[in-house]
Scaffold this motif. Structure first.
Motif, PDB file in Angstrom:
ATOM      1  N   MET A   1       0.844  -1.173   0.000  1.00  0.00           N
ATOM      2  CA  MET A   1       0.000   0.000   0.000  1.00  0.00           C
ATOM      3  C   MET A   1       0.892   1.241   0.000  1.00  0.00           C
ATOM      4  O   MET A   1       2.063   1.168   0.349  1.00  0.00           O
ATOM      5  CB  MET A   1      -0.961  -0.093   1.185  1.00  0.00           C
ATOM      6  N   THR A   2       0.312   2.353  -0.361  1.00  0.00           N
ATOM      7  CA  THR A   2       1.082   3.595  -0.398  1.00  0.00           C
ATOM      8  C   THR A   2       0.688   4.488   0.776  1.00  0.00           C
ATOM      9  O   THR A   2      -0.332   4.259   1.425  1.00  0.00           O
ATOM     10  CB  THR A   2       0.845   4.361  -1.715  1.00  0.00           C
ATOM     11  N   LEU A   3       1.490   5.499   1.028  1.00  0.00           N
ATOM     12  CA  LEU A   3       1.205   6.437   2.117  1.00  0.00           C
ATOM     13  C   LEU A   3      -0.129   7.151   1.883  1.00  0.00           C
ATOM     14  O   LEU A   3      -0.839   7.471   2.828  1.00  0.00           O
ATOM     15  CB  LEU A   3       2.349   7.449   2.236  1.00  0.00           C
ATOM     16  N   LYS A   4      -0.483   7.368   0.641  1.00  0.00           N
ATOM     17  CA  LYS A   4      -1.755   8.018   0.302  1.00  0.00           C
ATOM     18  C   LYS A   4      -2.946   7.186   0.783  1.00  0.00           C
ATOM     19  O   LYS A   4      -3.973   7.726   1.169  1.00  0.00           O
ATOM     20  CB  LYS A   4      -1.822   8.212  -1.212  1.00  0.00           C
ATOM     21  N   GLU A   5      -2.795   5.869   0.810  1.00  0.00           N
ATOM     22  CA  GLU A   5      -3.875   4.952   1.196  1.00  0.00           C
ATOM     23  C   GLU A   5      -3.915   4.671   2.688  1.00  0.00           C
ATOM     24  O   GLU A   5      -4.869   4.059   3.166  1.00  0.00           O
ATOM     25  CB  GLU A   5      -3.724   3.629   0.443  1.00  0.00           C
ATOM     26  N   ALA A   6      -2.900   5.106   3.443  1.00  0.00           N
ATOM     27  CA  ALA A   6      -2.834   4.828   4.884  1.00  0.00           C
ATOM     28  C   ALA A   6      -3.961   5.556   5.609  1.00  0.00           C
ATOM     29  O   ALA A   6      -4.347   6.660   5.243  1.00  0.00           O
ATOM     30  CB  ALA A   6      -1.484   5.250   5.438  1.00  0.00           C
ATOM     31  N   LYS A   7      -4.490   4.923   6.646  1.00  0.00           N
ATOM     32  CA  LYS A   7      -5.601   5.487   7.411  1.00  0.00           C
ATOM     33  C   LYS A   7      -5.108   6.559   8.379  1.00  0.00           C
ATOM     34  O   LYS A   7      -3.984   6.478   8.903  1.00  0.00           O
ATOM     35  CB  LYS A   7      -6.300   4.385   8.211  1.00  0.00           C
ATOM     36  N   ILE A   8      -5.951   7.533   8.661  1.00  0.00           N
ATOM     37  CA  ILE A   8      -5.631   8.590   9.623  1.00  0.00           C
ATOM     38  C   ILE A   8      -5.450   7.964  11.003  1.00  0.00           C
ATOM     39  O   ILE A   8      -6.238   7.109  11.415  1.00  0.00           O
ATOM     40  CB  ILE A   8      -6.762   9.637   9.656  1.00  0.00           C
ATOM     41  N   GLY A   9      -4.406   8.356  11.700  1.00  0.00           N
ATOM     42  CA  GLY A   9      -4.123   7.836  13.028  1.00  0.00           C
ATOM     43  C   GLY A   9      -3.266   6.587  13.050  1.00  0.00           C
ATOM     44  O   GLY A   9      -2.927   6.085  14.114  1.00  0.00           O
ATOM     45  N   SER A  10      -2.892   6.089  11.891  1.00  0.00           N
ATOM     46  CA  SER A  10      -2.064   4.882  11.843  1.00  0.00           C
ATOM     47  C   SER A  10      -0.578   5.234  11.749  1.00  0.00           C
ATOM     48  O   SER A  10      -0.203   6.312  11.302  1.00  0.00           O
ATOM     49  CB  SER A  10      -2.461   4.003  10.651  1.00  0.00           C
ATOM     50  N   THR A  11       0.250   4.314  12.213  1.00  0.00           N
ATOM     51  CA  THR A  11       1.697   4.450  12.090  1.00  0.00           C
ATOM     52  C   THR A  11       2.165   3.385  11.107  1.00  0.00           C
ATOM     53  O   THR A  11       1.852   2.203  11.279  1.00  0.00           O
ATOM     54  CB  THR A  11       2.390   4.262  13.452  1.00  0.00           C
ATOM     55  N   VAL A  12       2.894   3.808  10.095  1.00  0.00           N
ATOM     56  CA  VAL A  12       3.347   2.900   9.045  1.00  0.00           C
ATOM     57  C   VAL A  12       4.864   2.999   8.903  1.00  0.00           C
ATOM     58  O   VAL A  12       5.476   3.953   9.372  1.00  0.00           O
ATOM     59  CB  VAL A  12       2.658   3.213   7.698  1.00  0.00           C
ATOM     60  N   THR A  13       5.455   2.008   8.250  1.00  0.00           N
ATOM     61  CA  THR A  13       6.893   1.984   8.012  1.00  0.00           C
ATOM     62  C   THR A  13       7.152   2.010   6.510  1.00  0.00           C
ATOM     63  O   THR A  13       6.529   1.263   5.757  1.00  0.00           O
ATOM     64  CB  THR A  13       7.514   0.697   8.608  1.00  0.00           C
ATOM     65  N   VAL A  14       8.075   2.852   6.091  1.00  0.00           N
ATOM     66  CA  VAL A  14       8.402   2.999   4.673  1.00  0.00           C
ATOM     67  C   VAL A  14       9.162   1.763   4.195  1.00  0.00           C
ATOM     68  O   VAL A  14      10.130   1.336   4.817  1.00  0.00           O
ATOM     69  CB  VAL A  14       9.252   4.264   4.438  1.00  0.00           C
ATOM     70  N   THR A  15       8.704   1.180   3.083  1.00  0.00           N
ATOM     71  CA  THR A  15       9.387   0.025   2.501  1.00  0.00           C
ATOM     72  C   THR A  15      10.105   0.373   1.200  1.00  0.00           C
ATOM     73  O   THR A  15      11.099  -0.250   0.854  1.00  0.00           O
ATOM     74  CB  THR A  15       8.399  -1.124   2.232  1.00  0.00           C
ATOM     75  N   LYS A  16       9.582   1.381   0.465  1.00  0.00           N
ATOM     76  CA  LYS A  16      10.183   1.745  -0.810  1.00  0.00           C
ATOM     77  C   LYS A  16       9.760   3.161  -1.189  1.00  0.00           C
ATOM     78  O   LYS A  16       8.641   3.567  -0.911  1.00  0.00           O
ATOM     79  CB  LYS A  16       9.718   0.765  -1.893  1.00  0.00           C
ATOM     80  N   ILE A  17      10.664   3.880  -1.833  1.00  0.00           N
ATOM     81  CA  ILE A  17      10.354   5.221  -2.329  1.00  0.00           C
ATOM     82  C   ILE A  17      10.448   5.194  -3.844  1.00  0.00           C
ATOM     83  O   ILE A  17      11.488   4.843  -4.398  1.00  0.00           O
ATOM     84  CB  ILE A  17      11.317   6.276  -1.757  1.00  0.00           C
ATOM     85  N   GLY A  18       9.353   5.558  -4.502  1.00  0.00           N
ATOM     86  CA  GLY A  18       9.324   5.586  -5.963  1.00  0.00           C
ATOM     87  C   GLY A  18       9.819   6.920  -6.491  1.00  0.00           C
ATOM     88  O   GLY A  18      10.376   7.736  -5.760  1.00  0.00           O
ATOM     89  N   GLY A  19       9.593   7.141  -7.746  1.00  0.00           N
ATOM     90  CA  GLY A  19      10.031   8.390  -8.358  1.00  0.00           C
ATOM     91  C   GLY A  19      11.473   8.295  -8.822  1.00  0.00           C
ATOM     92  O   GLY A  19      12.156   7.309  -8.572  1.00  0.00           O
ATOM     93  N   GLU A  20      11.921   9.336  -9.490  1.00  0.00           N
ATOM     94  CA  GLU A  20      13.290   9.347 -10.014  1.00  0.00           C
ATOM     95  C   GLU A  20      13.915  10.716  -9.821  1.00  0.00           C
ATOM     96  O   GLU A  20      13.226  11.725  -9.725  1.00  0.00           O
ATOM     97  CB  GLU A  20      13.282   9.003 -11.499  1.00  0.00           C
ATOM     98  N   GLY A  21      15.206  10.736  -9.809  1.00  0.00           N
ATOM     99  CA  GLY A  21      15.971  11.976  -9.824  1.00  0.00           C
ATOM    100  C   GLY A  21      15.649  12.942  -8.707  1.00  0.00           C
ATOM    101  O   GLY A  21      15.638  12.588  -7.533  1.00  0.00           O
ATOM    102  N   ALA A  22      15.365  14.188  -9.084  1.00  0.00           N
ATOM    103  CA  ALA A  22      15.158  15.271  -8.124  1.00  0.00           C
ATOM    104  C   ALA A  22      13.948  15.028  -7.231  1.00  0.00           C
ATOM    105  O   ALA A  22      13.972  15.388  -6.052  1.00  0.00           O
ATOM    106  CB  ALA A  22      15.000  16.590  -8.862  1.00  0.00           C
TER     107      ALA A  22
END
Length: 72
Positions: A1-22
């Motif tokens: 799941m992505t951070l955008k889909e995370a529920k309000i009040g939840s604590t999540v851990t980053v597994t991967k960062i997408g995007g490129e370059g800057a």
């Protein structure tokens, strides 16, 4: 799941960062790196931006940027 889909009040851990370059560098410069915990504080009424707490400080991210951050 992505951070955008995370529920309000939840604590999540980053597994991967997408995007490129800057864009990826900008996200990482804000302190969002693999393995860091993120608390989802709130989401604006229209869904953009998302307010989070990361490494002890508050940060607001656009939905497009939050969609690039995969979490568990």
């Amino acid at each position: 799941m992505t951070l955008k889909e995370a529920k309000i009040g939840s604590t999540v851990t980053v597994t991967k960062i997408g995007g490129e370059g800057a864009l990826k560098r900008r996200i990482m410069d804000m302190g969002i790196t693999k393995g860091v915990s993120i608390y989802v504080r709130k989401v604006a009424p229209l869904g953009d931006p998302v307010e989070i707490t990361v490494r002890g400080y508050e940060l607001s991210l656009r939905k497009a940027d939050a969609d690039l951050i995969e979490v568990k």
